[in-house]
Design an enzyme around this catalytic site. Structure first.
Site, PDB file in Angstrom:
ATOM      1  N   LYS A 212      76.982  47.706  52.452  1.00 45.37           N
ATOM      2  CA  LYS A 212      75.748  48.302  52.985  1.00 45.37           C
ATOM      3  C   LYS A 212      75.131  47.386  54.042  1.00 45.37           C
ATOM      4  O   LYS A 212      74.969  46.193  53.810  1.00 45.37           O
ATOM      5  CB  LYS A 212      74.764  48.561  51.839  1.00 45.37           C
ATOM      6  CG  LYS A 212      74.281  47.322  51.090  1.00 45.37           C
ATOM      7  CD  LYS A 212      73.378  47.748  49.950  1.00 45.37           C
ATOM      8  CE  LYS A 212      72.649  46.613  49.277  1.00 45.37           C
ATOM      9  NZ  LYS A 212      71.843  45.736  50.103  1.00 45.37           N
TER      10      LYS A 212
ATOM     11  N   LYS B 243      68.990  47.029  53.375  1.00 44.27           N
ATOM     12  CA  LYS B 243      68.503  46.547  52.086  1.00 44.27           C
ATOM     13  C   LYS B 243      68.771  47.597  51.012  1.00 44.27           C
ATOM     14  O   LYS B 243      69.295  47.301  49.958  1.00 44.27           O
ATOM     15  CB  LYS B 243      67.003  46.239  52.160  1.00 44.27           C
ATOM     16  CG  LYS B 243      66.618  45.261  53.270  1.00 44.27           C
ATOM     17  CD  LYS B 243      67.306  43.939  53.098  1.00 44.27           C
ATOM     18  CE  LYS B 243      66.802  42.945  54.144  1.00 44.27           C
ATOM     19  NZ  LYS B 243      67.825  41.936  54.469  1.00 44.27           N
TER      20      LYS B 243
ATOM     21  N   GLN C 295      51.749  53.158  37.221  1.00 43.28           N
ATOM     22  CA  GLN C 295      51.436  54.556  37.544  1.00 43.28           C
ATOM     23  C   GLN C 295      52.408  55.524  36.856  1.00 43.28           C
ATOM     24  O   GLN C 295      52.896  56.477  37.472  1.00 43.28           O
ATOM     25  CB  GLN C 295      51.438  54.781  39.060  1.00 43.28           C
ATOM     26  CG  GLN C 295      50.506  53.825  39.816  1.00 43.28           C
ATOM     27  CD  GLN C 295      50.484  54.117  41.290  1.00 43.28           C
ATOM     28  OE1 GLN C 295      50.023  55.166  41.721  1.00 43.28           O
ATOM     29  NE2 GLN C 295      50.985  53.166  42.074  1.00 43.28           N
TER      30      GLN C 295
ATOM     31  N   GLU D 116      75.703  43.424  50.590  1.00 46.62           N
ATOM     32  CA  GLU D 116      75.005  43.482  51.878  1.00 46.62           C
ATOM     33  C   GLU D 116      75.927  42.827  52.888  1.00 46.62           C
ATOM     34  O   GLU D 116      76.262  41.641  52.751  1.00 46.62           O
ATOM     35  CB  GLU D 116      73.651  42.762  51.812  1.00 46.62           C
ATOM     36  CG  GLU D 116      72.874  42.934  53.103  1.00 46.62           C
ATOM     37  CD  GLU D 116      71.450  42.400  53.028  1.00 46.62           C
ATOM     38  OE1 GLU D 116      70.958  42.089  51.937  1.00 46.62           O
ATOM     39  OE2 GLU D 116      70.833  42.282  54.115  1.00 46.62           O
TER      40      GLU D 116
ATOM     41  N   ASP E 132      74.429  43.387  45.249  1.00 46.32           N
ATOM     42  CA  ASP E 132      74.555  42.208  46.123  1.00 46.32           C
ATOM     43  C   ASP E 132      74.707  40.872  45.386  1.00 46.32           C
ATOM     44  O   ASP E 132      74.144  39.852  45.828  1.00 46.32           O
ATOM     45  CB  ASP E 132      73.360  42.132  47.081  1.00 46.32           C
ATOM     46  CG  ASP E 132      73.235  43.346  47.974  1.00 46.32           C
ATOM     47  OD1 ASP E 132      74.127  44.216  47.931  1.00 46.32           O
ATOM     48  OD2 ASP E 132      72.235  43.441  48.713  1.00 46.32           O
TER      49      ASP E 132
ATOM     50  N   CYS F  62      66.527  43.893  48.022  1.00 45.83           N
ATOM     51  CA  CYS F  62      67.528  44.970  47.964  1.00 45.83           C
ATOM     52  C   CYS F  62      67.477  45.785  46.671  1.00 45.83           C
ATOM     53  O   CYS F  62      67.808  46.974  46.679  1.00 45.83           O
ATOM     54  CB  CYS F  62      68.915  44.387  48.191  1.00 45.83           C
ATOM     55  SG  CYS F  62      69.105  43.776  49.886  1.00 45.83           S
TER      56      CYS F  62
HETATM   57  N1  TIU Z   1      70.263  41.544  48.754  1.00 45.23           N
HETATM   58  C1  TIU Z   1      69.068  41.199  49.193  1.00 45.23           C
HETATM   59  O1  TIU Z   1      68.095  41.242  48.472  1.00 45.23           O
HETATM   60  N2  TIU Z   1      68.991  40.709  50.509  1.00 45.23           N
HETATM   61  C2  TIU Z   1      68.081  39.792  50.942  1.00 45.23           C
HETATM   62  O2  TIU Z   1      68.061  39.444  52.109  1.00 45.23           O
HETATM   63  N3  TIU Z   1      67.234  39.266  50.006  1.00 45.23           N
HETATM   64  C3  TIU Z   1      66.323  38.271  50.200  1.00 45.23           C
HETATM   65  O3  TIU Z   1      65.558  38.017  49.271  1.00 45.23           O
HETATM   66  N4  TIU Z   1      66.318  37.592  51.338  1.00 45.23           N
END
Ligand code: TIU
Length: 234
Positions: free
Chosen positions: A139, A142, A212, A82, A34, A172
């Site tokens: 996509k 997220k 972990q 996104e 993204d 994401c």
């Molecule tokens: N790509 C992604 O992380 N989408 C979000 O909406 N991220 C935010 O931090 N808002």
């Protein structure tokens, strides 16, 4: 369905946390999440949520360096965006109606309709623009596996590992790494090549991933990845 089973392949050791990551030449896809104008530039979706988008700039050059390293080796590269269909049929109300943004997904902004496919803001930033032959996954969620063909793409490419860059770390990027882990992929997050609007969330996410015994995956500095690549036969 799980990731393709691993064939014997000479791996190179990336000094990572919580322990060394055995990167398999040609089997490790670079997944760039993204890196779109809508998140990185003023006037986009990220800014509409009230975020200071300047925090994300730091990830651009390290991501470019990773892209260059993968491109010269002809290793698989996947970019994600996104994004939503123009009629928003793939954008549930639970996503569009969240919070009190200045603009909502699909509303017109200075770079076109927010997070809508085909609009200027939806494009990956020019510095990291995909080249012909590189996979681009649109996509709606997220995580990059949700409602996409990513699993099939990776299987077709015989990918067993993901080296992950992109934004935002705790949204994401982390969602995708968790989805990938559940599907059988080993994932390495490159620390400088990811960013959050909240630097403390980036740090916390990296700690969550490697805690972990690597419950979600590995994390390594960019230098640790780049310096072992010359030893990798492709
Ligand atoms: N790509 C992604 O992380 N989408 C979000 O909406 N991220 C935010 O931090 N808002």
């Amino acid at each position: 369905m799980n990731a393709p089973s691993k064939q014997p392949h000479s791996s190179v050791r990336v000094q990572a946390r919580p322990f060394a990551f055995g990167l398999e030449p040609g089997r490790a896809a670079l997944v760039v999440i993204d890196m779109q104008r809508d998140f990185i530039e003023p006037g986009g979706f990220g800014a509409s949520l009230g975020n200071d988008v300047s925090h994300l700039q730091a990830a651009v050059e390290p991501t470019r360096a990773l892209l260059q390293a993968w491109r010269v080796r002809n290793w698989p590269i996947v970019h994600t965006r996104e994004s939503h269909a123009p009629d928003l049929s793939d954008c549930p109300a639970a996503k569009r109606d969240r919070g009190h943004p200045s603009l909502r997904i699909g509303d017109p902004g200075p770079m076109g309709r927010l997070l809508v496919r085909g609009e200027p803001g939806c494009d990956i930033i020019a510095e990291l623009a995909p080249l012909p032959g590189e996979t681009v996954i649109d996509k709606p969620g997220k995580g990059a596996f949700h409602a996409t063909a990513l699993m099939q793409v990776l299987q077709r490419l015989s990918v067993t590992q993901l080296v992950v860059a992109g934004v935002t770390t705790e949204v994401c990027v982390q969602s995708t790494m968790r989805e990938a882990n559940d599907r059988g992929f080993d994932c390495l997050l490159v620390e400088e090549a990811t960013a959050s609007y909240f630097p403390e969330f980036k740090s916390a996410t990296i700690e969550m991933i490697v805690a972990q015994g690597g419950i979600v995956g590995w994390a390594a500095p960019l230098k640790a990845v780049l310096q072992v690549l010359p030893d990798a036969a492709s």
